[in-house]
Design a protein around this motif. Sequence first.
Motif, PDB file in Angstrom:
ATOM      1  N   GLN A 198       0.828  -1.205   0.000  1.00 29.16           N
ATOM      2  CA  GLN A 198       0.000   0.000   0.000  1.00 29.16           C
ATOM      3  C   GLN A 198       0.857   1.248   0.000  1.00 29.16           C
ATOM      4  O   GLN A 198       1.907   1.299   0.647  1.00 29.16           O
ATOM      5  N   ASP A 222      -0.689   7.145   1.030  1.00 29.68           N
ATOM      6  CA  ASP A 222      -2.048   7.684   0.927  1.00 29.68           C
ATOM      7  C   ASP A 222      -3.100   6.606   1.157  1.00 29.68           C
ATOM      8  O   ASP A 222      -4.114   6.852   1.815  1.00 29.68           O
ATOM      9  N   ASP A 223      -2.874   5.411   0.623  1.00 29.08           N
ATOM     10  CA  ASP A 223      -3.819   4.306   0.838  1.00 29.08           C
ATOM     11  C   ASP A 223      -3.869   3.910   2.309  1.00 29.08           C
ATOM     12  O   ASP A 223      -4.934   3.633   2.855  1.00 29.08           O
ATOM     13  N   ARG A 280      -5.796   6.558   4.192  1.00 27.82           N
ATOM     14  CA  ARG A 280      -7.222   6.427   3.886  1.00 27.82           C
ATOM     15  C   ARG A 280      -7.835   5.264   4.673  1.00 27.82           C
ATOM     16  O   ARG A 280      -8.912   5.393   5.249  1.00 27.82           O
TER      17      ARG A 280
END
Length: 194
Positions: free
Chosen positions: A12, A15-16, A19
């Motif tokens: 990942q 940003d993932d 999130r």
Amino acid sequence: MSALTVSQDPEQSWDDLVRFWEEMEWPEGSKVEIIEGIVTVSPAPAYRHNLIAESIQRRLYSVIPRDWGIFQTLAIAVPSRLGMLIPDLVAAPRRDHTESETHIPAGLAELVVEVTSKSNARHDRVSKPAAYAAAGIPLYLLVDAWAPGGPTVTLYGEPKDDVYRPLRSAKFGEPIALPAPFDLVIDTAEFPGA
């Protein structure tokens, strides 16, 4: 109860990962952090832990500038160390607007305070200070009630890369001084168990 780690895709992006941290439904009252790229869910701190943090917070309010705050549940982002950390206390200037509603960049913090719990002491002694130093946070105060040699308070400063230099240390019951911009002596005799 100890911390729980949540498995996620190691590929990942930052940003993932953020999130996922922001959007997941976490157990109410738990402390959810990203430490070295791993989502960690910890139970709410014990009463004694909170009494120590509250004692330090009360003292800090007497010396900080009016446009600063002392925050207890503010997440600070350290993307270079894959960290979204929630120190027990963060002293930082207040900002009207940040890029995110859920966290601030760690570089805005002037002081972070961690009070160890038995289950997370390693994070507070190793992983978190490396992230805080890498972010350039000037001062890190570690209140370690579970230190092997007995309860101690250690002030770290002069961050370089991901390492702090220990500035001073005191056993519970002894005073410890914070330098400018705080210029404050914390009486650790007020701490439970001192």
